[in-house]
Design a protein around this motif. Sequence first.
Motif, mmCIF file in Angstrom:
data_model
loop_
_atom_site.group_PDB
_atom_site.id
_atom_site.type_symbol
_atom_site.label_atom_id
_atom_site.label_comp_id
_atom_site.label_asym_id
_atom_site.label_seq_id
_atom_site.Cartn_x
_atom_site.Cartn_y
_atom_site.Cartn_z
ATOM 1 N N CYS A 139 19.585 67.918 46.930
ATOM 2 C CA CYS A 139 20.358 68.820 47.792
ATOM 3 C C CYS A 139 21.655 68.157 48.234
ATOM 4 C CB CYS A 139 19.527 69.228 49.006
ATOM 5 S SG CYS A 139 18.216 70.409 48.664
ATOM 6 N N GLN A 140 21.579 66.884 48.595
ATOM 7 C CA GLN A 140 22.789 66.156 48.989
ATOM 8 C C GLN A 140 23.777 66.087 47.828
ATOM 9 O OE1 GLN A 140 21.239 62.385 50.290
ATOM 10 N NE2 GLN A 140 20.049 63.285 51.962
ATOM 11 N N HIS A 141 23.249 65.871 46.634
ATOM 12 C CA HIS A 141 24.091 65.804 45.443
ATOM 13 C C HIS A 141 24.747 67.160 45.175
ATOM 14 C CE1 HIS A 141 25.405 64.187 41.609
ATOM 15 N NE2 HIS A 141 24.878 65.227 40.979
ATOM 16 N N VAL A 142 23.968 68.223 45.286
ATOM 17 C CA VAL A 142 24.504 69.569 45.068
ATOM 18 C C VAL A 142 25.584 69.877 46.095
ATOM 19 C CG1 VAL A 142 23.924 72.033 45.219
ATOM 20 C CG2 VAL A 142 22.430 70.469 43.957
ATOM 21 N N ARG A 143 25.357 69.466 47.342
ATOM 22 C CA ARG A 143 26.340 69.707 48.387
ATOM 23 C C ARG A 143 27.670 69.058 48.036
ATOM 24 N NH1 ARG A 143 23.705 67.774 52.094
ATOM 25 N NH2 ARG A 143 22.829 69.696 52.906
ATOM 26 N N ARG A 144 27.613 67.829 47.549
ATOM 27 C CA ARG A 144 28.857 67.140 47.160
ATOM 28 C C ARG A 144 29.522 67.834 45.974
ATOM 29 N NH1 ARG A 144 25.595 62.504 48.068
ATOM 30 N NH2 ARG A 144 25.254 62.281 45.813
ATOM 31 N N ASP A 145 28.703 68.204 44.974
ATOM 32 C CA ASP A 145 29.261 68.828 43.771
ATOM 33 C C ASP A 145 29.920 70.174 44.071
ATOM 34 O OD1 ASP A 145 28.537 66.755 42.174
ATOM 35 O OD2 ASP A 145 26.923 67.805 41.105
ATOM 36 N N LEU A 146 29.334 70.928 44.983
ATOM 37 C CA LEU A 146 29.854 72.256 45.300
ATOM 38 C C LEU A 146 30.876 72.231 46.430
ATOM 39 C CD1 LEU A 146 26.565 74.385 45.080
ATOM 40 C CD2 LEU A 146 28.333 74.053 43.339
ATOM 41 N N GLY A 147 31.130 71.047 46.991
ATOM 42 C CA GLY A 147 32.119 70.929 48.055
ATOM 43 C C GLY A 147 31.729 71.661 49.312
ATOM 44 N N ALA A 156 9.563 64.902 50.359
ATOM 45 C CA ALA A 156 10.039 65.108 48.992
ATOM 46 C C ALA A 156 11.427 64.493 48.852
ATOM 47 C CB ALA A 156 10.062 66.596 48.665
ATOM 48 N N ALA A 157 11.482 63.165 48.750
ATOM 49 C CA ALA A 157 12.746 62.434 48.802
ATOM 50 C C ALA A 157 13.686 62.806 47.670
ATOM 51 C CB ALA A 157 12.468 60.929 48.770
ATOM 52 N N SER A 158 13.161 62.987 46.469
ATOM 53 C CA SER A 158 14.019 63.304 45.336
ATOM 54 C C SER A 158 14.642 64.688 45.491
ATOM 55 C CB SER A 158 13.216 63.249 44.033
ATOM 56 O OG SER A 158 14.038 63.560 42.930
ATOM 57 N N ASP A 159 13.850 65.649 45.950
ATOM 58 C CA ASP A 159 14.377 66.998 46.160
ATOM 59 C C ASP A 159 15.452 66.996 47.250
ATOM 60 O OD1 ASP A 159 12.712 68.261 44.249
ATOM 61 O OD2 ASP A 159 11.059 68.247 45.669
ATOM 62 N N ALA A 160 15.212 66.243 48.323
ATOM 63 C CA ALA A 160 16.204 66.162 49.396
ATOM 64 C C ALA A 160 17.495 65.523 48.896
ATOM 65 C CB ALA A 160 15.637 65.365 50.570
ATOM 66 N N ALA A 161 17.349 64.474 48.088
ATOM 67 C CA ALA A 161 18.538 63.803 47.546
ATOM 68 C C ALA A 161 19.311 64.722 46.611
ATOM 69 C CB ALA A 161 18.123 62.529 46.812
ATOM 70 N N ILE A 188 14.989 54.710 41.092
ATOM 71 C CA ILE A 188 15.442 55.095 42.440
ATOM 72 C C ILE A 188 16.857 55.653 42.370
ATOM 73 C CG2 ILE A 188 16.062 54.224 44.731
ATOM 74 C CD1 ILE A 188 13.768 52.204 44.461
ATOM 75 N N ALA A 189 17.687 55.041 41.565
ATOM 76 C CA ALA A 189 19.064 55.524 41.407
ATOM 77 C C ALA A 189 19.067 56.954 40.875
ATOM 78 C CB ALA A 189 19.827 54.602 40.468
ATOM 79 N N GLN A 190 18.191 57.225 39.909
ATOM 80 C CA GLN A 190 18.121 58.570 39.348
ATOM 81 C C GLN A 190 17.571 59.565 40.367
ATOM 82 O OE1 GLN A 190 15.772 58.851 35.779
ATOM 83 N NE2 GLN A 190 15.914 61.074 35.653
ATOM 84 N N VAL A 191 16.541 59.158 41.096
ATOM 85 C CA VAL A 191 15.899 60.040 42.067
ATOM 86 C C VAL A 191 16.854 60.431 43.187
ATOM 87 C CG1 VAL A 191 14.144 60.095 43.889
ATOM 88 C CG2 VAL A 191 13.564 59.229 41.623
ATOM 89 N N LEU A 192 17.594 59.439 43.703
ATOM 90 C CA LEU A 192 18.440 59.668 44.882
ATOM 91 C C LEU A 192 19.899 59.940 44.527
ATOM 92 C CD1 LEU A 192 16.986 56.953 47.305
ATOM 93 C CD2 LEU A 192 16.384 59.374 47.115
ATOM 94 N N PHE A 193 20.192 60.047 43.232
ATOM 95 C CA PHE A 193 21.560 60.346 42.774
ATOM 96 C C PHE A 193 22.556 59.306 43.298
ATOM 97 C CE2 PHE A 193 19.202 64.305 42.801
ATOM 98 C CZ PHE A 193 19.472 64.831 41.546
ATOM 99 N N VAL A 222 21.943 51.157 44.983
ATOM 100 C CA VAL A 222 20.501 50.985 45.169
ATOM 101 C C VAL A 222 20.171 49.510 45.385
ATOM 102 C CG1 VAL A 222 18.249 51.144 44.042
ATOM 103 C CG2 VAL A 222 19.846 53.062 43.914
ATOM 104 N N GLU A 223 20.782 48.643 44.603
ATOM 105 C CA GLU A 223 20.552 47.203 44.776
ATOM 106 C C GLU A 223 20.900 46.771 46.197
ATOM 107 O OE1 GLU A 223 22.741 45.103 41.827
ATOM 108 O OE2 GLU A 223 21.619 45.983 40.138
#
Length: 538
Positions: A456-464, A449-454, A500-505, A511-512
């Motif tokens: 989580c990474q985005h949330v981790r950055r946002d929440l520090g 589930a690549a988008s869900d995993a990505a 892809i940019a949207q999916v992986l934040f 992405v390019e």
Amino acid sequence: TAAAGSLLRELLAEADLTPERRGRAARAHSGLAANAAYDAPSTEVLADIIADPRLPIADRGEVRLTLGLRVAVQGGDRDGFALIEQAADELIAERPARAARALVALAMNERDGEGAAAWERMAKAAAALENEPDEEVAAAHRATRLTFQAREGDPGLWPELDRLPRDASSPELVRQTTRALFNVGDIAMETGHDQRAGRLLTESRALARQAAVSYLECYSRIALLRLDGLAGRWQGLEERFEALGTEYPDVAMARVERAMLFGRMAASRGRLAVARAEFESAARYGERESQVTTAIRAAAGLGAVELVERGAEAAAVVLGPAVAILRQAGAWARGGELLPIGVEVARGTGDEGAARHLTEEAAEALDGVDAPAAHAGLHQARGVLLEGTDPGGAIESFRRARDAWRDIGRPYEVAKSEERLARVLADRDPQTAAERLAAAEATYNTLGAASDAARCQHVRRDLGLGRMASPGRRGYGEALSPRERQVAELVGQGVSNQDIAQVLFLSPRTVEHHVASVLRKLGVGRKDVAEALAESES
């Protein structure tokens, strides 16, 4: 059955055929069709038979009953219930037991307000059986009663299943036992008794093969594939569903469960356009089907896609009718998927009252009901409701949801609860929040589930919350890095750079860069990435 039908057409065309022989031939073909997997040619033969004005009325009722069952149950079109109702009228005078069988079938329709009449029809069927006792129709009555108990989450259901006859001499008794095992197993999956569901569906498949009831064998195989998906066994699942669909091209259940699975997996991978198309396909089937669960599940999936892409107002348009169906049918024991997204969307539109009412209504309806998935969904919905006003209550609710999903055995739902839990914990206990988020991300990665995993990474950055523990950054040389592999898998699935940019934040420029690196390392063009990835893993 189609070949037999062609011969039957020729036989019935004989002008001097007596009504008795005409009726006997029609009933014989009807009996063959009753146990066969759904296919259009055989259904057309049955329709041609009942159009013959020379067929005796009661025999026409027998054939019409079989046709109605095939259309409504196997074809997934509740218009078949009009045929069944007409068959009951044709049968009641001469064959009350067969009319009882039609009434039992009519009781299975829970759409358009028909569910309220279900027990009344069952009572009328029981009365007809008193006038003309019939062991086989009584078995159908019992199988349907067990189905209703499963729908309602009746804890007294399970001991009754053990008393079903598995080795009766009558093929119809075995067929009704098989039907009961399948129906209860399928609903047990809806209500969250996944281990029991697996055992019941495996048994129903074996009995169906033994009794040569091909449509129930097909149904059991489809349901077992769905159970694999819920248990997180996603590897190769799409190919197995495709193969089953090829084997049974006219069976509606195969198409709809394929659409549900493909939609779920596409959404988890960020392929939202594909997910939308699959859920919309399932929703169209749900509009025709006599059971409400397909409509509810399809709306839950489509509503989640709408929430991500178009916002809460658009999602509310999808979910509003589904919640109304849930209420009308009283299908709370099977509403575990709908409750959390329903509450989230109501809150997203600013309607806190509707979110609270849905939660309270579900809690009251589920009191004393044996439906682990519905209770897990209710815990998740409560967590969503309390996120903004009672963080402590939200934390407890998400923990209960996670533990309940873990007990049921659904890792994807466990990960979703872990992720929501981490968000609420971030201010109070950052260390635990980081651990919970890492657990969710690890599960998503295992599932693909690549988008869900990505996210989580985005949330981790946002929440520090810091990065996941790792042995340190290293170079990958000409091998794909983990991020490049995520990108490559999405490219191989036909996803555009923008998506892809949207999916992986990620930014479009990043992405390019990753896509260029993937194509260089694999030594292929964009359209050949999927094949190159498969070769690298073999």
